[in-house]
Motif scaffolding. Structure first.
Motif, PDB file in Angstrom:
ATOM      1  N   UNK A   1       7.316  -2.114  -1.409  1.00 19.43           N
ATOM      2  CA  UNK A   1       6.975  -2.717  -2.640  1.00 19.43           C
ATOM      3  C   UNK A   1       5.616  -3.366  -2.615  1.00 19.43           C
ATOM      4  N   UNK A   2       5.054  -3.136  -1.935  1.00 20.79           N
ATOM      5  CA  UNK A   2       3.333  -2.902  -1.731  1.00 20.79           C
ATOM      6  C   UNK A   2       3.091  -1.723  -2.150  1.00 20.79           C
ATOM      7  N   UNK A   3       3.210  -1.163  -1.646  1.00 15.01           N
ATOM      8  CA  UNK A   3       3.356   0.563  -2.179  1.00 15.01           C
ATOM      9  C   UNK A   3       3.076   0.427  -3.828  1.00 15.01           C
ATOM     10  N   UNK A   4       4.403   0.204  -4.069  1.00 11.85           N
ATOM     11  CA  UNK A   4       4.460   0.154  -5.638  1.00 11.85           C
ATOM     12  C   UNK A   4       3.548  -0.564  -6.480  1.00 11.85           C
ATOM     13  N   UNK A   5       3.450  -1.232  -6.258  1.00 15.59           N
ATOM     14  CA  UNK A   5       2.391  -2.845  -6.981  1.00 15.59           C
ATOM     15  C   UNK A   5       1.187  -2.270  -6.839  1.00 15.59           C
TER      16      UNK A   5
ATOM     17  N   UNK B   1       1.371  -2.709  11.979  1.00 19.61           N
ATOM     18  CA  UNK B   1      -0.482  -3.682  12.039  1.00 19.61           C
ATOM     19  C   UNK B   1      -0.490  -4.416  10.533  1.00 19.61           C
ATOM     20  N   UNK B   2       0.604  -4.396   9.417  1.00 24.66           N
ATOM     21  CA  UNK B   2       0.245  -4.904   8.127  1.00 24.66           C
ATOM     22  C   UNK B   2      -0.712  -4.151   8.080  1.00 24.66           C
ATOM     23  N   UNK B   3      -1.859  -3.199   8.378  1.00 24.57           N
ATOM     24  CA  UNK B   3      -2.380  -2.717   7.522  1.00 24.57           C
ATOM     25  C   UNK B   3      -2.642  -1.705   6.340  1.00 24.57           C
ATOM     26  N   UNK B   4      -3.143  -1.891   5.457  1.00 32.38           N
ATOM     27  CA  UNK B   4      -2.173  -1.654   4.003  1.00 32.38           C
ATOM     28  C   UNK B   4      -4.214  -1.029   3.090  1.00 32.38           C
TER      29      UNK B   4
ATOM     30  N   UNK C   1      -6.116  -7.280  -5.895  1.00 30.84           N
ATOM     31  CA  UNK C   1      -5.220  -6.496  -5.167  1.00 30.84           C
ATOM     32  C   UNK C   1      -4.530  -7.831  -4.873  1.00 30.84           C
ATOM     33  N   UNK C   2      -4.961  -9.249  -4.754  1.00 32.65           N
ATOM     34  CA  UNK C   2      -3.780  -9.507  -3.962  1.00 32.65           C
ATOM     35  C   UNK C   2      -2.948 -10.383  -4.968  1.00 32.65           C
ATOM     36  N   UNK C   3      -3.137 -10.477  -5.752  1.00 35.60           N
ATOM     37  CA  UNK C   3      -2.113 -10.419  -7.113  1.00 35.60           C
ATOM     38  C   UNK C   3      -1.190  -9.798  -6.832  1.00 35.60           C
ATOM     39  N   UNK C   4      -1.656  -8.081  -7.181  1.00 32.70           N
ATOM     40  CA  UNK C   4      -0.395  -6.549  -6.861  1.00 32.70           C
ATOM     41  C   UNK C   4       0.623  -7.234  -5.498  1.00 32.70           C
ATOM     42  N   UNK C   5      -0.242  -7.965  -4.013  1.00 34.40           N
ATOM     43  CA  UNK C   5       0.704  -8.249  -2.780  1.00 34.40           C
ATOM     44  C   UNK C   5       1.423  -9.208  -3.013  1.00 34.40           C
TER      45      UNK C   5
ATOM     46  N   UNK D   1      -5.671  -6.130   4.632  1.00 35.41           N
ATOM     47  CA  UNK D   1      -4.515  -7.074   6.055  1.00 35.41           C
ATOM     48  C   UNK D   1      -2.912  -7.752   5.374  1.00 35.41           C
ATOM     49  N   UNK D   2      -2.111  -7.037   4.788  1.00 35.00           N
ATOM     50  CA  UNK D   2      -0.463  -8.274   4.715  1.00 35.00           C
ATOM     51  C   UNK D   2       0.081  -8.133   5.369  1.00 35.00           C
ATOM     52  N   UNK D   3       0.639  -9.596   5.021  1.00 34.46           N
ATOM     53  CA  UNK D   3       1.156 -10.074   6.083  1.00 34.46           C
ATOM     54  C   UNK D   3       2.725 -10.587   5.357  1.00 34.46           C
ATOM     55  N   UNK D   4       3.939 -10.743   6.152  1.00 36.01           N
ATOM     56  CA  UNK D   4       5.146 -10.447   6.196  1.00 36.01           C
ATOM     57  C   UNK D   4       5.973  -9.791   5.768  1.00 36.01           C
ATOM     58  N   UNK D   5       5.390  -8.466   5.618  1.00 36.20           N
ATOM     59  CA  UNK D   5       6.461  -6.829   5.659  1.00 36.20           C
ATOM     60  C   UNK D   5       6.934  -7.131   7.087  1.00 36.20           C
ATOM     61  N   UNK D   6       8.360  -6.172   6.793  1.00 39.93           N
ATOM     62  CA  UNK D   6       9.286  -6.054   7.800  1.00 39.93           C
ATOM     63  C   UNK D   6      10.304  -5.006   7.607  1.00 39.93           C
ATOM     64  N   UNK D   7       9.964  -4.204   6.772  1.00 39.92           N
ATOM     65  CA  UNK D   7      11.068  -3.627   7.097  1.00 39.92           C
ATOM     66  C   UNK D   7      10.387  -2.309   5.424  1.00 39.92           C
ATOM     67  N   UNK D   8      11.286  -1.020   5.683  1.00 39.24           N
ATOM     68  CA  UNK D   8      10.709   0.043   4.868  1.00 39.24           C
ATOM     69  C   UNK D   8      11.146  -0.454   3.308  1.00 39.24           C
ATOM     70  N   UNK D   9      11.166  -1.561   3.016  1.00 46.88           N
ATOM     71  CA  UNK D   9      11.431  -2.233   1.308  1.00 46.88           C
ATOM     72  C   UNK D   9      10.027  -2.962   0.965  1.00 46.88           C
TER      73      UNK D   9
END
Length: 70
Positions: A20-24, A40-43, A56-60, A8-16
């Motif tokens: 960013x998360x997908x790329x990292x 949901x913030x689920x990755x 994983x934490x460092x990439x996020x 679960x990743x928090x703080x994501x609000x848009x396609x960008x």
């Protein structure tokens, strides 16, 4: 054999944010696929072997977001 992990990743609000998360996460060694559910913030990460939680934490973090409960 592929390993699937969900975070679960928090703080994501848009396609960008998703990009960013997908790329990292995609840049981590052994990662085959990354799917993000913005609502949901689920990755979900599919990889060749279990991923190191700190990697994983460092990439996020690098993407500018926070990994919840990991």
């Amino acid at each position: 054999m592929a390993v699937t992990s969900t975070y679960t990743v928090t703080g994501m609000t848009c396609g960008h944010c998703v990009q960013a998360v997908t790329g990292e996460l995609s840049a981590l060694p052994g990662v085959d696929a990354v799917q993000v559910d913005l609502a949901s913030g689920a990755v979900t990460v599919t990889s060749e072997a279990p991923l190191d939680g700190e990697a994983v934490r460092a990439a996020v973090d690098e993407a500018g977001y926070e990994l919840a409960n990991a």
